[in-house]
Write a protein that holds these residues in place. Structure first.
Motif, PDB file in Angstrom:
ATOM      1  N   LEU A 599      -5.999   2.325   8.644  1.00 32.78           N
ATOM      2  CA  LEU A 599      -5.175   2.718   7.505  1.00 32.78           C
ATOM      3  C   LEU A 599      -3.825   1.998   7.442  1.00 32.78           C
ATOM      4  CD1 LEU A 599      -5.960   6.534   7.525  1.00 32.78           C
ATOM      5  CD2 LEU A 599      -6.722   4.825   5.872  1.00 32.78           C
ATOM      6  N   ILE A 600      -3.303   1.499   8.554  1.00 32.19           N
ATOM      7  CA  ILE A 600      -2.061   0.721   8.466  1.00 32.19           C
ATOM      8  C   ILE A 600      -2.248  -0.493   7.567  1.00 32.19           C
ATOM      9  CG2 ILE A 600      -0.502  -0.782   9.768  1.00 32.19           C
ATOM     10  CD1 ILE A 600      -0.485   1.241  11.996  1.00 32.19           C
ATOM     11  N   PRO A 601      -3.315  -1.307   7.739  1.00 26.02           N
ATOM     12  CA  PRO A 601      -3.508  -2.432   6.817  1.00 26.02           C
ATOM     13  C   PRO A 601      -3.664  -1.995   5.356  1.00 26.02           C
ATOM     14  CG  PRO A 601      -4.873  -2.696   8.765  1.00 26.02           C
ATOM     15  CD  PRO A 601      -4.316  -1.317   8.820  1.00 26.02           C
ATOM     16  N   VAL A 602      -4.321  -0.840   5.141  1.00 27.20           N
ATOM     17  CA  VAL A 602      -4.497  -0.354   3.767  1.00 27.20           C
ATOM     18  C   VAL A 602      -3.149  -0.049   3.130  1.00 27.20           C
ATOM     19  CG1 VAL A 602      -5.437   1.514   2.365  1.00 27.20           C
ATOM     20  CG2 VAL A 602      -6.807   0.532   4.213  1.00 27.20           C
ATOM     21  N   VAL A 603      -2.283   0.659   3.866  1.00 30.13           N
ATOM     22  CA  VAL A 603      -0.975   1.021   3.322  1.00 30.13           C
ATOM     23  C   VAL A 603      -0.101  -0.227   3.149  1.00 30.13           C
ATOM     24  CG1 VAL A 603       1.105   2.386   3.714  1.00 30.13           C
ATOM     25  CG2 VAL A 603      -1.127   3.323   4.314  1.00 30.13           C
ATOM     26  N   VAL A 604      -0.175  -1.144   4.096  1.00 29.27           N
ATOM     27  CA  VAL A 604       0.608  -2.373   3.979  1.00 29.27           C
ATOM     28  C   VAL A 604       0.174  -3.170   2.750  1.00 29.27           C
ATOM     29  CG1 VAL A 604       1.093  -4.596   5.059  1.00 29.27           C
ATOM     30  CG2 VAL A 604       1.160  -2.509   6.432  1.00 29.27           C
ATOM     31  N   LEU A 605      -1.124  -3.272   2.506  1.00 27.42           N
ATOM     32  CA  LEU A 605      -1.621  -3.992   1.330  1.00 27.42           C
ATOM     33  C   LEU A 605      -1.208  -3.300   0.034  1.00 27.42           C
ATOM     34  CD1 LEU A 605      -5.213  -4.989   2.527  1.00 27.42           C
ATOM     35  CD2 LEU A 605      -3.230  -6.501   2.195  1.00 27.42           C
ATOM     36  N   ALA A 606      -0.985  -1.992   0.102  1.00 26.63           N
ATOM     37  CA  ALA A 606      -0.588  -1.238  -1.093  1.00 26.63           C
ATOM     38  C   ALA A 606       0.928  -1.099  -1.213  1.00 26.63           C
ATOM     39  CB  ALA A 606      -1.222   0.147  -1.056  1.00 26.63           C
ATOM     40  N   ARG A 607       1.690  -1.925  -0.490  1.00 23.39           N
ATOM     41  CA  ARG A 607       3.140  -1.767  -0.491  1.00 23.39           C
ATOM     42  C   ARG A 607       3.746  -1.977  -1.877  1.00 23.39           C
ATOM     43  NH1 ARG A 607       1.542  -6.443   1.791  1.00 23.39           N
ATOM     44  NH2 ARG A 607       2.535  -8.420   1.151  1.00 23.39           N
ATOM     45  N   ARG A 608       3.204  -2.926  -2.648  1.00 21.41           N
ATOM     46  CA  ARG A 608       3.709  -3.150  -4.014  1.00 21.41           C
ATOM     47  C   ARG A 608       3.442  -1.924  -4.882  1.00 21.41           C
ATOM     48  NH1 ARG A 608       1.012  -4.738  -8.574  1.00 21.41           N
ATOM     49  NH2 ARG A 608       2.302  -5.602 -10.270  1.00 21.41           N
ATOM     50  N   GLU A 609       2.241  -1.375  -4.783  1.00 22.89           N
ATOM     51  CA  GLU A 609       1.913  -0.187  -5.565  1.00 22.89           C
ATOM     52  C   GLU A 609       2.804   0.998  -5.171  1.00 22.89           C
ATOM     53  OE1 GLU A 609      -0.199  -2.237  -4.261  1.00 22.89           O
ATOM     54  OE2 GLU A 609      -1.348  -2.975  -5.976  1.00 22.89           O
ATOM     55  N   HIS A 671       8.927  -0.915   0.375  1.00 24.72           N
ATOM     56  CA  HIS A 671       7.983  -0.402   1.374  1.00 24.72           C
ATOM     57  C   HIS A 671       7.523  -1.472   2.358  1.00 24.72           C
ATOM     58  CE1 HIS A 671       7.880   3.056  -1.343  1.00 24.72           C
ATOM     59  NE2 HIS A 671       7.441   3.725  -0.301  1.00 24.72           N
ATOM     60  N   ALA A 672       7.663  -2.733   2.010  1.00 20.82           N
ATOM     61  CA  ALA A 672       7.346  -3.780   2.988  1.00 20.82           C
ATOM     62  C   ALA A 672       8.232  -3.648   4.220  1.00 20.82           C
ATOM     63  CB  ALA A 672       7.520  -5.156   2.347  1.00 20.82           C
ATOM     64  N   ARG A 673       9.436  -3.113   4.035  1.00 22.90           N
ATOM     65  CA  ARG A 673      10.353  -2.903   5.153  1.00 22.90           C
ATOM     66  C   ARG A 673      10.303  -1.469   5.672  1.00 22.90           C
ATOM     67  NH1 ARG A 673      15.792  -6.139   3.017  1.00 22.90           N
ATOM     68  NH2 ARG A 673      14.792  -8.176   2.721  1.00 22.90           N
ATOM     69  N   VAL A 674      10.082  -0.529   4.775  1.00 19.22           N
ATOM     70  CA  VAL A 674      10.086   0.880   5.177  1.00 19.22           C
ATOM     71  C   VAL A 674       8.930   1.183   6.123  1.00 19.22           C
ATOM     72  CG1 VAL A 674       9.740   3.239   4.329  1.00 19.22           C
ATOM     73  CG2 VAL A 674      11.307   1.699   3.133  1.00 19.22           C
ATOM     74  N   ILE A 675       7.751   0.630   5.839  1.00 21.53           N
ATOM     75  CA  ILE A 675       6.552   0.994   6.598  1.00 21.53           C
ATOM     76  C   ILE A 675       6.694   0.703   8.092  1.00 21.53           C
ATOM     77  CG2 ILE A 675       4.107   0.434   6.929  1.00 21.53           C
ATOM     78  CD1 ILE A 675       3.951   0.145   3.858  1.00 21.53           C
ATOM     79  N   PRO A 676       7.037  -0.530   8.507  1.00 24.67           N
ATOM     80  CA  PRO A 676       7.122  -0.769   9.957  1.00 24.67           C
ATOM     81  C   PRO A 676       8.232   0.031  10.630  1.00 24.67           C
ATOM     82  CG  PRO A 676       7.931  -2.670   8.741  1.00 24.67           C
ATOM     83  CD  PRO A 676       7.293  -1.775   7.741  1.00 24.67           C
ATOM     84  N   VAL A 677       9.377   0.183   9.950  1.00 30.02           N
ATOM     85  CA  VAL A 677      10.477   0.928  10.561  1.00 30.02           C
ATOM     86  C   VAL A 677      10.115   2.405  10.679  1.00 30.02           C
ATOM     87  CG1 VAL A 677      12.890   1.623  10.286  1.00 30.02           C
ATOM     88  CG2 VAL A 677      12.208  -0.725   9.778  1.00 30.02           C
ATOM     89  N   ALA A 678       9.479   2.973   9.647  1.00 29.53           N
ATOM     90  CA  ALA A 678       9.083   4.382   9.705  1.00 29.53           C
ATOM     91  C   ALA A 678       8.058   4.617  10.809  1.00 29.53           C
ATOM     92  CB  ALA A 678       8.517   4.814   8.351  1.00 29.53           C
TER      93      ALA A 678
END
Length: 725
Positions: A599-609, A671-678
């Motif tokens: 699911l990490i790749p799924v959320v990362v791919l959906a960062r624009r959305e 979210h491209a930055r929020v995801i890894p930091v979160a």
């Protein structure tokens, strides 16, 4: 209608409408139109009260209470039936039956009568005070504050008389409701903020109470089931003493009912008509808290009676003109409260066996019923308060790329240090050389034993924190609500029901089955919340309110399963519901590894959305995003992440709130930055909580979930305070 300046909704002066002069013929009711944004219908003037209908309603309520009480005294573990009771009434000398009735059944039924009456009136007062149909002793944290005060007194060793215990509970309740009303601007900012503030305060007090119950098990024996609301009484002392307090407080509330009628027109109008607004509000708050605290002193915090009783009475208002007049509304709500409490107690003892009816707290049944009422009321809300602004609107200016990499590197360094500390610290303190030898297979038997048991716990804490944080990122973006998190949307409660049910009824189930059942239950719960919140579209405030209702009901169901199946295993209940890594093994951690890997790749791919969804509904559509389909897929992924974490470590709250919000504050809203930091912050938070929990009072342990709640709740409160305007 010109609005006044008082800090509550519907405070406008009605001079433009031609407000009447004060008179004894003033009648207050509510129209049948849609609810206002604050959660209470707009008050209007109406004609004379239909006294016959009011008298019929109150008489029917009294008859219902008498009938329920009559059925109630015939239930129990002893062989005393209705004929024995009738025989005693007509002069029978059956001493055994008389002893059973006077020592057990009469105290229980009288406790139900007094507690139901007190909570019904307290709920009606608080709803009138906040002008919000979702206000109650539970949603405003009054019960939680009173409960914490009583448990704290037991821990300290204060053997207080009943009246002094009631006074202490009142102080706790007043402190809690005061904090909630301050954070929610007195309820003026809408039901979402009011219920979120109440939920946060309740969770904080619940976490502190659970810590006390775990650390002082001997001093607080019997308070776990009592903490869910139990009518079991050892004698009549508490009922006898607190009933006097309840009667006096209820009489005082009814006596000032005409002031509440006028206050319903708005603070400006009430002041014009000669009502001391501030003094009346303080008096009403004090009376409501005294009533709720007296009920808690007798039977513990019986959930949601104060919400359901006035709601049921208001449903009858169209057929009984004048029912909203407080001198009628308050006693009617008290009678409805008695019907709910006694009805719940009669129901639970009729459905399950007699002994289980004693063990299962009455508050569990009322909470499930109340959660359904809360969901029903939430579906009717239309709230556009400040909590609906997207997370991006609150994060301030965008952060530089250099800042992002600096924050990311700092988080990696802190996570590495936290992981090493987690391996070294505990009931046995190790050295880094011991860990190196263990990795190389060269450690001694004692060191190997310690690290073989400790490493899965460390891994479970790190991975569960990352999963909950990522789930929170998705939920907050889709809901456009920085105060939302998986736990408050009912996802973790659903997963908890599935996992606890499997552990209880199929104790030999494997790890894969446990994760599968927890995930399926979480998805079903999420689907229920999503479907209930859908009314021509997804409203984020409605989603949060319904999620809180489902979360409350789910927590009560978990308590019911544990108490019904193993009433003496309090540690099992507390450990699971508080979130703990105790006894975890590597096979139990593997589902988390798989879930994150997928699911990490799924959320990362959906960062624009995610960036677009966090703005509004129109921008994604304009840019070609399939709004509902994308939203549904992301929320399903969030539910899977949260459920997998719950199946591994139990219910750990607030990680999905704190980590995403802190990440946005550090690196901006993209979210491209929020995801890894979160992800890193979530892992750090749970890891530190787990390490501290098993170190500070070693060899005893504090569950990680309680520590995250105590850390996350102040942060949540600060968010509410910062955005209270």
């Amino acid at each position: 209608m010109r609005r006044g300046s008082a800090p509550t909704p519907h405070t406008g002066s009605r001079k433009e409408r031609g407000s009447p002069a004060p008179s004894s013929d003033l009648r207050i009711t509510h129209d049948a139109g849609p609810p206002s944004s604050a959660g209470a219908p707009e008050p209007v003037l109406t004609g004379p009260v239909r006294r016959l209908r009011v008298a019929t309603l109150l008489t029917s309520g009294v008859v219902a209470c008498v009938l329920l009480a009559a059925v109630h005294v015939t239930q129990g573990t002893a062989a005393v039936n209705a004929f024995d009771v009738l025989g005693l009434l007509f002069g029978s000398d059956d001493q055994a039956a008389a002893n059973i009735l006077t020592a057990s059944r009469l105290p229980r039924v009288l406790a139900g009568l007094t507690v139901g009456f007190a909570l019904g009136i307290a709920g009606a007062l608080l709803q009138s005070l906040a002008r919000n149909s979702l206000a109650s002793p539970d949603t405003l944290a009054v019960n939680a504050g009173a409960h914490f005060a009583v448990v704290l007194a037991a821990v300290i060793g204060l053997a207080l008389p009943t009246l002094f215990a009631g006074a202490l509970a009142t102080i706790g309740g007043l402190t809690a409701v005061g904090l909630v009303l301050v954070l929610s601007a007195g309820g003026a900012s809408g039901p979402t903020r009011l219920i979120l503030a109440g939920s946060a305060t309740t969770l904080a007090l619940h976490a502190l109470t659970m810590v006390l119950l775990l650390l002082f098990e001997q001093e607080t024996t019997g308070l776990f089931a009592w903490g869910s609301g139990s009518l079991v009484q050892s004698n009549l002392d508490a009922v006898r003493q607190m009933s006097l307090v309840i009667v006096v407080a209820a009489a005082a509330a009814i006596a000032i009912g005409h002031r509440l009628d006028i206050l319903a027109l708005g603070d400006d109008t009430a002041a014009t008509l000669g009502v001391a607004v501030r003094r009346t509000r303080l008096t009403v708050t004090l009376l409501a808290v005294v009533l709720a605290a007296a009920a808690v002193t007798i039977a513990g915090p019986i959930g949601f009676v104060g919400l359901c009783a006035p709601a049921i009475v208001r449903l009858l208002a169209p057929r009984v003109p004048g029912l909203f007049r407080h001198r009628v509304l308050l006693p009617a709500s008290g009678l409805a409260g008695i019907v709910i409490v006694l009805g719940a107690d009669v129901l639970v003892r009729a459905v399950v066996n007699a002994q289980a009816g004693v063990d299962i707290p009455t508050g569990v049944v009322t909470t499930v019923f109340g959660a359904a009422v809360l969901v029903t009321l939430a579906r009717r809300q239309r709230d556009s308060g400040p909590t609906r602004r997207p997370p991006a609107a609150r994060t301030g200016q965008s952060r530089s790329r250099r800042r992002f990499w600096l924050v990311l590197a700092s988080c990696v360094a802190v996570l590495s240090a936290a992981s090493v500390a987690a391996l070294l610290l505990g009931d046995t303190v190790l050295l880094t050389g011991d860990v190196v030898n263990w990795i190389n297979g060269e450690s001694g038997r004692a060191i190997t034993f310690v690290l073989d048991a400790r490493f899965p716990r460390v891994a479970a804490a790190l991975l569960a924190g990352a999963a909950l944080a990522l789930s929170g990122v998705a939920v907050q973006a889709v809901c456009r609500n920085p105060l939302a998190e998986p736990g408050l949307l009912g996802i973790t409660a659903g997963a908890g029901i599935g996992a606890v049910s499997l552990l209880t009824f199929v104790p030999t189930a494997g790890v894969l089955m446990l994760s599968s059942v927890a995930g399926a239950a979480a998805l079903l719960t999420f689907g229920l919340v999503y479907a209930l919140a859908w009314r021509g579209g997804l409203n984020s405030d409605r989603l949060v309110l319904i999620g809180i209702g489902v979360w409350s009901g789910g927590s009560a169901i978990i308590t019911f399963i544990i108490v019904y199946s193993d009433p003496w295993n309090v540690a099992k209940a507390l450990t699971w519901m508080s979130g703990s890594t105790y006894g975890r093994t590597l096979p139990q951690v593997m589902p988390l590894v798989i879930a994150l890997a997928v699911l990490i790749p799924v959320v990362v791919l959906a960062r624009r959305e995610l960036d677009l969804l966090s703005l509004d509904d129109d921008t994604p559509r304009v840019l070609g995003v399939r709004l509902e389909g994308t939203r549904l897929v992301i929320l399903v992924g969030a539910a899977l992440l949260a459920s997998t974490a719950v199946s591994a470590v139990g219910v750990i709250g607030f990680v999905g709130l704190v980590a995403p919000h802190a990440a946005r504050a550090l690196v901006g809203a993209r979210h491209a930055r929020v995801i890894p930091v979160a992800l890193l912050l979530g892992a750090i938070l749970v890891s530190l909580a787990d390490t501290i929990g098993r170190t500070v009072i070693s060899p005893a342990q504090i569950p990680a979930g309680l520590l995250t709640a105590m850390v996350g709740t102040p942060y949540f409160v600060w968010l509410l305070w910062r955005s209270r305007a």
